[in-house]
Design a protein around this motif. Structure first.
Motif, PDB file in Angstrom:
ATOM      1  N   ALA A  89     -10.252   0.067   6.027  1.00  0.00           N
ATOM      2  CA  ALA A  89     -10.598   1.485   5.918  1.00  0.00           C
ATOM      3  C   ALA A  89     -10.549   2.160   7.284  1.00  0.00           C
ATOM      4  N   ASP A  90     -11.082   1.494   8.297  1.00  0.00           N
ATOM      5  CA  ASP A  90     -11.042   2.069   9.651  1.00  0.00           C
ATOM      6  C   ASP A  90      -9.614   2.153  10.173  1.00  0.00           C
ATOM      7  N   LEU A  91      -8.803   1.144   9.880  1.00  0.00           N
ATOM      8  CA  LEU A  91      -7.415   1.170  10.330  1.00  0.00           C
ATOM      9  C   LEU A  91      -6.636   2.303   9.655  1.00  0.00           C
ATOM     10  N   LEU A  92      -6.890   2.539   8.372  1.00  0.00           N
ATOM     11  CA  LEU A  92      -6.212   3.620   7.662  1.00  0.00           C
ATOM     12  C   LEU A  92      -6.646   4.979   8.191  1.00  0.00           C
ATOM     13  N   ALA A  93      -7.931   5.126   8.498  1.00  0.00           N
ATOM     14  CA  ALA A  93      -8.403   6.389   9.067  1.00  0.00           C
ATOM     15  C   ALA A  93      -7.773   6.644  10.432  1.00  0.00           C
ATOM     16  N   GLU A  94      -7.587   5.591  11.188  1.00  0.00           N
ATOM     17  CA  GLU A  94      -7.013   5.730  12.527  1.00  0.00           C
ATOM     18  C   GLU A  94      -5.511   5.951  12.483  1.00  0.00           C
ATOM     19  N   ARG A  95      -4.824   5.279  11.584  1.00  0.00           N
ATOM     20  CA  ARG A  95      -3.359   5.264  11.611  1.00  0.00           C
ATOM     21  C   ARG A  95      -2.705   6.219  10.608  1.00  0.00           C
ATOM     22  N   VAL A  96      -3.420   6.532   9.505  1.00  0.00           N
ATOM     23  CA  VAL A  96      -2.805   7.350   8.454  1.00  0.00           C
ATOM     24  C   VAL A  96      -3.426   8.738   8.396  1.00  0.00           C
ATOM     25  N   ASP A  97      -4.723   8.843   8.079  1.00  0.00           N
ATOM     26  CA  ASP A  97      -5.357  10.154   7.965  1.00  0.00           C
ATOM     27  C   ASP A  97      -6.866   9.990   8.127  1.00  0.00           C
ATOM     28  N   ALA A  98      -7.427  10.616   9.160  1.00  0.00           N
ATOM     29  CA  ALA A  98      -8.857  10.518   9.425  1.00  0.00           C
ATOM     30  C   ALA A  98      -9.678  11.410   8.514  1.00  0.00           C
ATOM     31  N   ASP A  99      -9.054  12.364   7.818  1.00  0.00           N
ATOM     32  CA  ASP A  99      -9.783  13.280   6.947  1.00  0.00           C
ATOM     33  C   ASP A  99      -9.963  12.733   5.540  1.00  0.00           C
ATOM     34  N   VAL A 156       0.883   1.383   3.409  1.00  0.00           N
ATOM     35  CA  VAL A 156       0.089   2.321   2.611  1.00  0.00           C
ATOM     36  C   VAL A 156       0.501   3.757   2.928  1.00  0.00           C
ATOM     37  N   GLY A 157       0.653   4.053   4.209  1.00  0.00           N
ATOM     38  CA  GLY A 157       1.091   5.397   4.582  1.00  0.00           C
ATOM     39  C   GLY A 157       2.467   5.726   4.033  1.00  0.00           C
ATOM     40  N   ARG A 158       3.349   4.721   4.033  1.00  0.00           N
ATOM     41  CA  ARG A 158       4.692   4.929   3.492  1.00  0.00           C
ATOM     42  C   ARG A 158       4.633   5.234   1.997  1.00  0.00           C
ATOM     43  N   LEU A 159       3.801   4.491   1.267  1.00  0.00           N
ATOM     44  CA  LEU A 159       3.669   4.710  -0.168  1.00  0.00           C
ATOM     45  C   LEU A 159       3.159   6.119  -0.473  1.00  0.00           C
ATOM     46  N   LEU A 160       2.146   6.540   0.261  1.00  0.00           N
ATOM     47  CA  LEU A 160       1.578   7.864   0.014  1.00  0.00           C
ATOM     48  C   LEU A 160       2.547   8.975   0.380  1.00  0.00           C
ATOM     49  N   THR A 161       3.393   8.730   1.352  1.00  0.00           N
ATOM     50  CA  THR A 161       4.402   9.719   1.721  1.00  0.00           C
ATOM     51  C   THR A 161       5.491   9.810   0.668  1.00  0.00           C
ATOM     52  N   ASP A 162       5.988   8.663   0.226  1.00  0.00           N
ATOM     53  CA  ASP A 162       7.105   8.656  -0.713  1.00  0.00           C
ATOM     54  C   ASP A 162       6.685   9.069  -2.118  1.00  0.00           C
ATOM     55  N   ALA A 163       5.413   8.830  -2.483  1.00  0.00           N
ATOM     56  CA  ALA A 163       4.963   9.133  -3.837  1.00  0.00           C
ATOM     57  C   ALA A 163       3.984  10.300  -3.862  1.00  0.00           C
ATOM     58  N   ARG A 164       3.947  11.074  -2.793  1.00  0.00           N
ATOM     59  CA  ARG A 164       2.902  12.089  -2.674  1.00  0.00           C
ATOM     60  C   ARG A 164       3.112  13.235  -3.661  1.00  0.00           C
ATOM     61  N   GLU A 165       1.981  13.758  -4.089  1.00  0.00           N
ATOM     62  CA  GLU A 165       1.947  15.003  -4.840  1.00  0.00           C
ATOM     63  C   GLU A 165       1.016  15.934  -4.076  1.00  0.00           C
ATOM     64  N   GLY A 211       1.777   8.242   7.285  1.00  0.00           N
ATOM     65  CA  GLY A 211       2.598   7.139   7.764  1.00  0.00           C
ATOM     66  C   GLY A 211       3.835   7.646   8.482  1.00  0.00           C
ATOM     67  N   GLY A 212       4.416   6.773   9.281  1.00  0.00           N
ATOM     68  CA  GLY A 212       5.617   7.137  10.013  1.00  0.00           C
ATOM     69  C   GLY A 212       6.859   6.742   9.261  1.00  0.00           C
ATOM     70  N   ALA A 213       7.976   6.923   9.915  1.00  0.00           N
ATOM     71  CA  ALA A 213       9.245   6.524   9.316  1.00  0.00           C
ATOM     72  C   ALA A 213       9.321   5.005   9.236  1.00  0.00           C
ATOM     73  N   PRO A 214      10.122   4.473   8.298  1.00  0.00           N
ATOM     74  CA  PRO A 214      10.248   3.006   8.202  1.00  0.00           C
ATOM     75  C   PRO A 214      10.665   2.364   9.515  1.00  0.00           C
ATOM     76  N   ALA A 215      11.468   3.056  10.298  1.00  0.00           N
ATOM     77  CA  ALA A 215      11.919   2.491  11.571  1.00  0.00           C
ATOM     78  C   ALA A 215      10.758   2.231  12.522  1.00  0.00           C
ATOM     79  N   GLN A 216       9.675   3.034  12.410  1.00  0.00           N
ATOM     80  CA  GLN A 216       8.526   2.810  13.280  1.00  0.00           C
ATOM     81  C   GLN A 216       7.829   1.496  12.936  1.00  0.00           C
ATOM     82  N   THR A 217       7.797   1.166  11.660  1.00  0.00           N
ATOM     83  CA  THR A 217       7.220  -0.116  11.258  1.00  0.00           C
ATOM     84  C   THR A 217       8.036  -1.269  11.811  1.00  0.00           C
ATOM     85  N   VAL A 218       9.356  -1.125  11.803  1.00  0.00           N
ATOM     86  CA  VAL A 218      10.225  -2.155  12.372  1.00  0.00           C
ATOM     87  C   VAL A 218       9.880  -2.400  13.832  1.00  0.00           C
TER      88      VAL A 218
END
Length: 369
Positions: A35-45, A133-142, A149-156
């Motif tokens: 949870a802390d990692l997601l708040a830091e890396r994906v969305d703190a809100d 997780v960030g990639r999933l929320l970006t690609d499937a977002r409503e 999340g960043g681009a897939p290349a950033q994960t690489v």
């Protein structure tokens, strides 16, 4: 996605371990900090809620990653999670190279193959899972988490095990694959890590006791003293390697640890399972051999007086003679240890087989709590 008491959006992330053996330990440690990692890396809100669960004890092998993702998607819907990530110890491949991770925006699920991460698996999933997780929320977002999340290349770039991304980026079906050569080496070492050779070593305690008994008896025989003096380093090395090889082979045959290809297990997967089993047992028996060698040296120093050994060998002796004596006795005692291995508990020895996963005990799945 729900809204919390303070008006913050809530996203529930499910972490599933399949099989619930080694992956469950990784999931348990990751759950406490995700949870802390997601708040830091994906969305703190966002208020991140992480749920932990088990997958199948014997996950479907024949269907590969698609079967895992289908099972995970059904679990996500049943548990009412927003997204789900599966950690598995199955060595998966695509395009004949190791598959590190896979995301499916349509199913809102992702998968990480722990063996493909190499030795530093927990550290790597701390980096990879928030990105997935960030990639999933970006690609499937409503309009949920804008540009999460960043681009897939950033994960690489952040995960050393990932060499490139394949699949349909527009559809959100992405596979993160390793390199052909280094990725295979990392996969094999990761399989040994996931198979926990330390557990195999503890499971062979009766083998070590039997080998010590054989070594103690051999120490009292001056014929062995003279053999150790007569044989050179190359021949003693050959005897040691033959003894260890015979022991590993005996363990595999006596306890039926060899994985055979069948309808549910493709030939390539069976070969990987067998390689993981062989390497795990080799590492465990090698460590056992070193323990036996050290104990034999100590016993020889305590039981065999220098003057008695000199009288038998008819020459002055030093430390190297005790080392040579312990070397040949340890090598011969490993064969005697194979007899002791037949006294081991069947489940204890079978735990060294890569494809074997006993029913878990001492932990409860969230859905059964």
């Amino acid at each position: 996605m729900a809204t919390g008491d303070q008006g913050r959006p809530e996203i529930v992330v499910g972490l599933v371990a399949t099989p619930p053996d080694y992956p469950a330990h990784v999931v348990g440690r990751l759950t406490a900090e995700l949870a802390d990692l997601l708040a830091e890396r994906v969305d703190a809100d966002v208020r991140w809620i992480v749920r932990e669960g088990w997958g199948e004890v014997a996950p479907r092998r024949g269907g590969g990653v698609e079967a895992l993702l289908d099972d995970l998607a059904r679990r996500r819907v049943d548990a009412r999670w927003d997204v789900a990530v599966c950690l598995t110890d199955l060595p998966l491949q695509t395009e004949r190279v190791p598959l590190v991770a896979q995301t499916s925006a349509r199913r809102r699920v992702a998968m990480v193959s722990l063996p493909a991460l190499g030795l530093r698996q927990l550290q790597t999933v701390r980096t990879a899972v928030p990105d997935l997780v960030g990639r999933l929320l970006t690609d499937a977002r409503e309009e949920q988490v804008p540009q999460a999340g960043g681009a897939p290349a950033q994960t690489v770039g952040r995960v050393a095990a990932i060499h490139r991304v394949v699949g349909e980026a527009d559809a959100g079906e992405l596979g993160y694959v390793a390199s052909r050569l280094i990725g295979r080496v990392r996969l094999v070492t990761g399989m040994v890590r996931a198979n926990r050779p330390g557990r195999a070593l503890l499971g062979l305690s009766k083998l070590l006791v039997g080998a010590f008994g054989t070594a103690a008896f051999a120490l009292t025989t001056n014929t062995i003293w003279q053999m150790g003096d007569a044989l050179g380093g190359p021949r003693l090395t050959a005897i040691m390697l033959l003894g260890l090889t015979a022991l590993v082979a005996w363990l595999i045959i006596a306890h039926d640890l060899w994985e055979k290809p069948d309808r549910d297990t493709p030939a390539e997967l069976a070969r990987l399972f067998n390689l993981g089993t062989i390497l795990t047992l080799t590492l465990a028996t090698a460590v056992s051999y070193l323990v036996l060698f050290a104990g034999t040296i100590l016993a020889a120093a305590l039981l065999i007086d220098t003057s008695v050994l000199e009288q038998s060998l008819e020459r002055p002796v030093d430390l190297s003679d005790y080392l040579m004596l312990a070397w040949i006795i340890s090598s011969l005692a490993t064969v005697g240890g194979a007899i002791g291995s037949g006294l081991e508990d069947e489940d204890t020895v079978r735990a060294a087989a890569y494809g074997y996963h006993p029913e878990p005990g001492g932990r409860r799945d969230e859905k059964d709590a």
